[in-house]
Design a protein around this motif. Structure first.
Motif, PDB file in Angstrom:
ATOM      1  N   SER A 153     -36.578 -35.870  51.269  1.00 27.23           N
ATOM      2  CA  SER A 153     -36.114 -35.824  49.883  1.00 27.23           C
ATOM      3  C   SER A 153     -36.683 -34.606  49.158  1.00 27.23           C
ATOM      4  CB  SER A 153     -36.517 -37.105  49.150  1.00 27.23           C
ATOM      5  OG  SER A 153     -35.937 -38.239  49.757  1.00 27.23           O
ATOM      6  N   PHE A 154     -37.988 -34.348  49.385  1.00 29.14           N
ATOM      7  CA  PHE A 154     -38.609 -33.181  48.762  1.00 29.14           C
ATOM      8  C   PHE A 154     -37.936 -31.894  49.233  1.00 29.14           C
ATOM      9  CE2 PHE A 154     -41.758 -29.756  49.403  1.00 29.14           C
ATOM     10  CZ  PHE A 154     -42.013 -29.448  48.078  1.00 29.14           C
ATOM     11  N   GLY A 155     -37.755 -31.767  50.556  1.00 30.09           N
ATOM     12  CA  GLY A 155     -37.148 -30.559  51.100  1.00 30.09           C
ATOM     13  C   GLY A 155     -35.704 -30.402  50.667  1.00 30.09           C
ATOM     14  N   TYR A 156     -34.959 -31.490  50.693  1.00 28.05           N
ATOM     15  CA  TYR A 156     -33.549 -31.476  50.324  1.00 28.05           C
ATOM     16  C   TYR A 156     -33.368 -30.999  48.883  1.00 28.05           C
ATOM     17  CZ  TYR A 156     -28.807 -33.494  49.815  1.00 28.05           C
ATOM     18  OH  TYR A 156     -27.468 -33.705  49.597  1.00 28.05           O
ATOM     19  N   LEU A 157     -34.116 -31.626  47.966  1.00 25.11           N
ATOM     20  CA  LEU A 157     -33.972 -31.294  46.560  1.00 25.11           C
ATOM     21  C   LEU A 157     -34.482 -29.886  46.263  1.00 25.11           C
ATOM     22  CD1 LEU A 157     -32.979 -32.505  43.919  1.00 25.11           C
ATOM     23  CD2 LEU A 157     -35.272 -33.415  43.518  1.00 25.11           C
ATOM     24  N   LEU A 158     -35.591 -29.501  46.865  1.00 26.43           N
ATOM     25  CA  LEU A 158     -36.142 -28.166  46.608  1.00 26.43           C
ATOM     26  C   LEU A 158     -35.210 -27.075  47.134  1.00 26.43           C
ATOM     27  CD1 LEU A 158     -38.421 -26.374  45.585  1.00 26.43           C
ATOM     28  CD2 LEU A 158     -39.541 -26.628  47.819  1.00 26.43           C
ATOM     29  N   GLN A 159     -34.738 -27.232  48.375  1.00 27.68           N
ATOM     30  CA  GLN A 159     -33.865 -26.213  48.940  1.00 27.68           C
ATOM     31  C   GLN A 159     -32.545 -26.120  48.169  1.00 27.68           C
ATOM     32  OE1 GLN A 159     -34.829 -24.049  50.872  1.00 27.68           O
ATOM     33  NE2 GLN A 159     -35.910 -24.750  52.690  1.00 27.68           N
ATOM     34  N   MET A 160     -32.003 -27.238  47.782  1.00 35.37           N
ATOM     35  CA  MET A 160     -30.785 -27.204  46.973  1.00 35.37           C
ATOM     36  C   MET A 160     -31.046 -26.516  45.637  1.00 35.37           C
ATOM     37  SD  MET A 160     -27.949 -28.563  48.329  1.00 35.37           S
ATOM     38  CE  MET A 160     -26.983 -29.202  46.971  1.00 35.37           C
ATOM     39  N   GLY A 161     -32.205 -26.809  45.044  1.00 33.47           N
ATOM     40  CA  GLY A 161     -32.561 -26.174  43.776  1.00 33.47           C
ATOM     41  C   GLY A 161     -32.695 -24.667  43.915  1.00 33.47           C
ATOM     42  N   VAL A 162     -33.342 -24.227  44.997  1.00 34.52           N
ATOM     43  CA  VAL A 162     -33.476 -22.787  45.248  1.00 34.52           C
ATOM     44  C   VAL A 162     -32.094 -22.152  45.409  1.00 34.52           C
ATOM     45  CG1 VAL A 162     -34.256 -21.087  46.951  1.00 34.52           C
ATOM     46  CG2 VAL A 162     -35.789 -22.920  46.218  1.00 34.52           C
ATOM     47  N   GLY A 163     -31.221 -22.808  46.177  1.00 36.05           N
ATOM     48  CA  GLY A 163     -29.873 -22.279  46.367  1.00 36.05           C
ATOM     49  C   GLY A 163     -29.095 -22.196  45.068  1.00 36.05           C
ATOM     50  N   VAL A 164     -29.220 -23.213  44.228  1.00 43.21           N
ATOM     51  CA  VAL A 164     -28.536 -23.208  42.941  1.00 43.21           C
ATOM     52  C   VAL A 164     -29.003 -22.045  42.080  1.00 43.21           C
ATOM     53  CG1 VAL A 164     -28.359 -24.444  40.742  1.00 43.21           C
ATOM     54  CG2 VAL A 164     -27.939 -25.665  42.881  1.00 43.21           C
ATOM     55  N   VAL A 165     -30.333 -21.842  42.023  1.00 45.05           N
ATOM     56  CA  VAL A 165     -30.881 -20.739  41.229  1.00 45.05           C
ATOM     57  C   VAL A 165     -30.366 -19.393  41.750  1.00 45.05           C
ATOM     58  CG1 VAL A 165     -32.998 -19.508  40.639  1.00 45.05           C
ATOM     59  CG2 VAL A 165     -32.918 -22.004  40.496  1.00 45.05           C
ATOM     60  N   ILE A 166     -30.335 -19.225  43.067  1.00 44.98           N
ATOM     61  CA  ILE A 166     -29.843 -17.974  43.652  1.00 44.98           C
ATOM     62  C   ILE A 166     -28.352 -17.790  43.351  1.00 44.98           C
ATOM     63  CG2 ILE A 166     -29.377 -16.778  45.825  1.00 44.98           C
ATOM     64  CD1 ILE A 166     -31.985 -17.974  46.887  1.00 44.98           C
ATOM     65  N   GLY A 167     -27.572 -18.862  43.480  1.00 44.38           N
ATOM     66  CA  GLY A 167     -26.144 -18.771  43.182  1.00 44.38           C
ATOM     67  C   GLY A 167     -25.894 -18.365  41.738  1.00 44.38           C
TER      68      GLY A 167
END
Length: 371
Positions: A153-167
């Motif tokens: 859950s931590f990895g999923y949410l963090l990686q998605m958050g990083v991707g969103v910020v980059i997008g």
């Protein structure tokens, strides 16, 4: 003997070909290609950065480019909204999965129950596109991260958050789109289409009835659809300004665009009404109204002059536009005078000329020069 307008039929193969060509044109339009290029850049950057995330998050790098794709939208404000809503949906879905794991073991019955709850939560105000991520996130936590739901859950949410910020960052920094040209072109096209509709109706009044040219009688729904499309494009242009750094370099008076849109929507309504009235008069024998023969000439001149006015542009030629407006108004007033002096009809039908003239008067009031 009145006859109904001919129905234009297309071969099925021609229809399929036209739709295929239209779909390909839309898929490879410049705006779509630009969005695809930015999505590719954002996904690549996200996957490059994903292994650098702390702890267990580095074990789930594929979710970063997914987040970048989720946040990629055709305007900056939409990217922010879509990205934030997706993360909110993920957080709710992960929380839902933890509730399931904490109180019971996953089973067909409990999974079905919690997925139903997830879909219900998708109706929360403001969740928007995040509604689809609630049950998705919950299922992924249960199926993929079942052995270690905390780390996943931590990895999923963090990686998605990083991707969103980059997008969002890529969409903001690399040629953020402004959709002004499409909105302006659509307003011009609608105005031309409305002008053409009136001039064609003016020609019909001069032809022997029933007229040979009858395409205009089938355009009422097309004009309504065109008006809705223009409103969508103007709204998209307005949304593309929000959070866009290029708006200062390309200023545009969107209030004026909305004002022009409202005027053209009113004009569309009146022209639709005129189209229905004139079509009924020509081809329907059982309607209780008619256009007297002596009104056909003055009405044709008034309708044609108003159509020519709509086909011109105030911004390009203010003096010429004023002259065409004056000509259209004079033609309408002359027709009103002519109908006022007309002998009363004896066949018992109500003259439809007054209805057509009233619509023309309202059209002129909507498009009168303001300068």
């Amino acid at each position: 003997m009145p006859r109904a307008p001919k129905q234009v039929t297309w071969g099925r193969g021609t229809e399929i070909l036209k739709r295929a060509v239209g779909g390909l044109t839309a898929a490879f339009a410049a705006q779509r290609l630009q969005l695809a290029a930015k999505a590719a850049i954002a996904a690549g950057l996200a996957f490059l950065i994903a292994p650098l995330m702390p702890g267990a998050a580095a074990n789930y790098p594929y979710y970063a480019p997914l987040g970048a794709l989720v946040a990629m939208y055709h305007n900056v404000a939409g990217s922010v909204r879509q990205g934030v809503q997706a993360l909110a949906g993920l957080a709710v879905g992960i929380g839902l999965a933890f509730v399931l794991v904490a109180y019971t073991d996953p089973s067909p019955l409990t999974v079905a129950f919690f997925m139903g709850i997830g879909v219900l939560l998708g109706g929360l105000p403001g969740i928007g596109s995040g509604k689809d991520w609630i049950p998705t996130a919950a299922l992924l936590v249960l199926l993929v991260g079942n052995s270690d739901p905390d780390d996943f859950s931590f990895g999923y949410l963090l990686q998605m958050g990083v991707g969103v910020v980059i997008g969002i960052g890529v969409n903001f920094l690399i040629f953020p789109p402004l959709h002004f040209n499409a909105a302006a072109a659509s307003l011009d096209e609608l105005r031309r289409a409305l002008g053409t509709q009136l001039t064609d109706m003016g020609k019909a009044l001069r032809e022997e009835w029933p007229p040979e040219h009858e395409e205009w009688s089938r355009r009422s729904d097309e004009l309504a659809a065109a008006s809705r499309s223009v409103r969508h494009l103007v709204s998209e242009a307005d949304a593309s300004r929000r959070g866009n750094p290029r708006r200062r370099l390309h200023p545009r008076d969107m209030e004026k665009d909305y004002r022009n849109l409202r005027e053209l929507e009113r004009v569309t309504f009146h022209i639709q009404d005129m189209t229905d009235v004139l079509s009924d008069v020509i081809w329907e024998s059982d309607v209780p109204y008619a256009v007297p023969v002596q009104d056909s000439g003055p009405l044709s001149e008034a309708i044609t002059a108003t159509g020519e006015l709509l086909g011109s542009y105030f911004e390009d030629d203010e003096k010429g536009y004023q002259e065409r407006f004056d000509a259209a108004r004079s033609a309408v007033e002359a027709c009103m005078t002519s109908t006022a002096d007309r002998e009363p009809e004896k066949q018992g039908k109500v003259p439809a000329s007054e209805s057509l003239l009233l619509s023309l008067h309202r059209i002129l009031r909507a498009v009168r020069p303001t300068g």
